[in-house]
Motif scaffolding. Sequence first.
Motif, PDB file in Angstrom:
ATOM      1  N   UNK A 106       0.855  -1.185   0.000  1.00  0.00           N
ATOM      2  CA  UNK A 106       0.000   0.000   0.000  1.00  0.00           C
ATOM      3  C   UNK A 106       0.890   1.233   0.000  1.00  0.00           C
ATOM      4  N   UNK A 107       0.558   2.219  -0.841  1.00  0.00           N
ATOM      5  CA  UNK A 107       1.374   3.418  -0.984  1.00  0.00           C
ATOM      6  C   UNK A 107       0.479   4.648  -0.870  1.00  0.00           C
ATOM      7  N   UNK A 108       0.919   5.611  -0.086  1.00  0.00           N
ATOM      8  CA  UNK A 108       0.257   6.908  -0.005  1.00  0.00           C
ATOM      9  C   UNK A 108       1.361   7.958   0.070  1.00  0.00           C
ATOM     10  N   UNK A 109       1.535   8.707  -1.009  1.00  0.00           N
ATOM     11  CA  UNK A 109       2.610   9.695  -1.043  1.00  0.00           C
ATOM     12  C   UNK A 109       2.191  10.969  -0.306  1.00  0.00           C
ATOM     13  N   UNK A 110       3.108  11.906  -0.211  1.00  0.00           N
ATOM     14  CA  UNK A 110       2.815  13.166   0.474  1.00  0.00           C
ATOM     15  C   UNK A 110       1.780  14.001  -0.264  1.00  0.00           C
ATOM     16  N   UNK A 111       1.499  13.651  -1.524  1.00  0.00           N
ATOM     17  CA  UNK A 111       0.446  14.349  -2.257  1.00  0.00           C
ATOM     18  C   UNK A 111      -0.919  14.124  -1.609  1.00  0.00           C
ATOM     19  N   UNK A 112      -1.071  13.009  -0.905  1.00  0.00           N
ATOM     20  CA  UNK A 112      -2.336  12.685  -0.243  1.00  0.00           C
ATOM     21  C   UNK A 112      -2.569  13.610   0.942  1.00  0.00           C
ATOM     22  N   UNK A 113      -1.510  14.000   1.637  1.00  0.00           N
ATOM     23  CA  UNK A 113      -1.672  14.895   2.779  1.00  0.00           C
ATOM     24  C   UNK A 113      -0.625  14.613   3.845  1.00  0.00           C
ATOM     25  N   UNK A 114      -0.913  15.073   5.047  1.00  0.00           N
ATOM     26  CA  UNK A 114       0.032  14.871   6.147  1.00  0.00           C
ATOM     27  C   UNK A 114       0.013  13.413   6.597  1.00  0.00           C
ATOM     28  N   UNK A 115       0.794  13.087   7.614  1.00  0.00           N
ATOM     29  CA  UNK A 115       0.953  11.700   8.047  1.00  0.00           C
ATOM     30  C   UNK A 115      -0.368  11.067   8.478  1.00  0.00           C
ATOM     31  N   UNK A 116      -1.220  11.837   9.117  1.00  0.00           N
ATOM     32  CA  UNK A 116      -2.512  11.311   9.569  1.00  0.00           C
ATOM     33  C   UNK A 116      -3.376  10.935   8.371  1.00  0.00           C
ATOM     34  N   UNK A 117      -3.410  11.800   7.366  1.00  0.00           N
ATOM     35  CA  UNK A 117      -4.212  11.526   6.170  1.00  0.00           C
ATOM     36  C   UNK A 117      -3.644  10.356   5.375  1.00  0.00           C
ATOM     37  N   UNK A 118      -2.328  10.262   5.296  1.00  0.00           N
ATOM     38  CA  UNK A 118      -1.708   9.141   4.581  1.00  0.00           C
ATOM     39  C   UNK A 118      -2.015   7.822   5.286  1.00  0.00           C
ATOM     40  N   UNK A 119      -1.968   7.814   6.597  1.00  0.00           N
ATOM     41  CA  UNK A 119      -2.281   6.599   7.356  1.00  0.00           C
ATOM     42  C   UNK A 119      -3.741   6.201   7.153  1.00  0.00           C
ATOM     43  N   UNK A 120      -4.633   7.182   7.139  1.00  0.00           N
ATOM     44  CA  UNK A 120      -6.055   6.888   6.915  1.00  0.00           C
ATOM     45  C   UNK A 120      -6.273   6.329   5.513  1.00  0.00           C
ATOM     46  N   UNK A 121      -5.589   6.895   4.531  1.00  0.00           N
ATOM     47  CA  UNK A 121      -5.711   6.414   3.154  1.00  0.00           C
ATOM     48  C   UNK A 121      -5.240   4.961   3.062  1.00  0.00           C
ATOM     49  N   UNK A 161      -9.961  -9.810  -1.080  1.00  0.00           N
ATOM     50  CA  UNK A 161      -8.871 -10.786  -1.197  1.00  0.00           C
ATOM     51  C   UNK A 161      -9.338 -12.202  -1.524  1.00  0.00           C
ATOM     52  N   UNK A 162     -10.428 -12.705  -0.921  1.00  0.00           N
ATOM     53  CA  UNK A 162     -10.837 -14.077  -1.247  1.00  0.00           C
ATOM     54  C   UNK A 162     -11.249 -14.265  -2.709  1.00  0.00           C
ATOM     55  N   UNK A 163     -11.594 -13.188  -3.386  1.00  0.00           N
ATOM     56  CA  UNK A 163     -12.048 -13.312  -4.774  1.00  0.00           C
ATOM     57  C   UNK A 163     -10.927 -13.066  -5.783  1.00  0.00           C
ATOM     58  N   UNK A 164      -9.721 -12.761  -5.310  1.00  0.00           N
ATOM     59  CA  UNK A 164      -8.617 -12.437  -6.213  1.00  0.00           C
ATOM     60  C   UNK A 164      -7.736 -13.643  -6.494  1.00  0.00           C
ATOM     61  N   UNK A 165      -7.138 -13.638  -7.685  1.00  0.00           N
ATOM     62  CA  UNK A 165      -6.140 -14.654  -8.024  1.00  0.00           C
ATOM     63  C   UNK A 165      -4.896 -14.420  -7.189  1.00  0.00           C
ATOM     64  N   UNK A 166      -4.098 -15.467  -7.036  1.00  0.00           N
ATOM     65  CA  UNK A 166      -2.813 -15.326  -6.358  1.00  0.00           C
ATOM     66  C   UNK A 166      -1.912 -14.429  -7.193  1.00  0.00           C
ATOM     67  N   UNK A 167      -1.093 -13.629  -6.525  1.00  0.00           N
ATOM     68  CA  UNK A 167      -0.197 -12.733  -7.239  1.00  0.00           C
ATOM     69  C   UNK A 167       0.279 -11.617  -6.344  1.00  0.00           C
ATOM     70  N   UNK A 168       0.839 -10.601  -6.967  1.00  0.00           N
ATOM     71  CA  UNK A 168       1.344  -9.446  -6.231  1.00  0.00           C
ATOM     72  C   UNK A 168       0.531  -8.223  -6.628  1.00  0.00           C
ATOM     73  N   UNK A 169       0.167  -7.423  -5.650  1.00  0.00           N
ATOM     74  CA  UNK A 169      -0.679  -6.263  -5.873  1.00  0.00           C
ATOM     75  C   UNK A 169      -0.102  -5.053  -5.164  1.00  0.00           C
ATOM     76  N   UNK A 170      -0.252  -3.897  -5.791  1.00  0.00           N
ATOM     77  CA  UNK A 170       0.115  -2.629  -5.164  1.00  0.00           C
ATOM     78  C   UNK A 170      -1.067  -1.688  -5.352  1.00  0.00           C
ATOM     79  N   UNK A 171      -1.503  -1.071  -4.266  1.00  0.00           N
ATOM     80  CA  UNK A 171      -2.562  -0.075  -4.321  1.00  0.00           C
ATOM     81  C   UNK A 171      -1.971   1.266  -3.929  1.00  0.00           C
ATOM     82  N   UNK A 172      -2.136   2.253  -4.804  1.00  0.00           N
ATOM     83  CA  UNK A 172      -1.581   3.589  -4.595  1.00  0.00           C
ATOM     84  C   UNK A 172      -2.730   4.565  -4.361  1.00  0.00           C
ATOM     85  N   UNK A 173      -2.710   5.232  -3.237  1.00  0.00           N
ATOM     86  CA  UNK A 173      -3.768   6.180  -2.880  1.00  0.00           C
ATOM     87  C   UNK A 173      -3.606   7.493  -3.630  1.00  0.00           C
TER      88      UNK A 173
END
Length: 105
Positions: free
Chosen positions: A37-52, A64-76
């Motif tokens: 999971x990635x949340x850059x400083x564009x999202x906001x301060x540390x509190x906002x990034x943690x919430x994202x 997750x139970x409906x996804x195929x096995x693999x590697x995933x990255x989610x960017x806020x």
Amino acid sequence: MKRSADFDRVYKAGKRWHDPAFVLFALPGGGKCRVGFVASKKVGNAVKRARAKRRLRALFLNMAPTLKRGEYVLVAKPPILDAPFIELEKAFRRGVKRLNIGQTT
């Protein structure tokens, strides 16, 4: 996932799907399911990034139970903070369908 090389591999070799609130990168295959999971400083301060990142984590755990096995990255992106969770779930389902990463039953 923790190492930068793991993230880079998914960014370069994986499929991607963009939504106004987040970006989903997927690299199907492999024996186990790994996620980052990635949340850059564009999202906001540390509190906002943690919430994202908490919202992204909740989205992924619900699906997750409906996804195929693999590697995933989610960017806020900044709109993730204001979007209703139901809309985020709908968007995630659209991304899974578009990238064809859902398990077939």
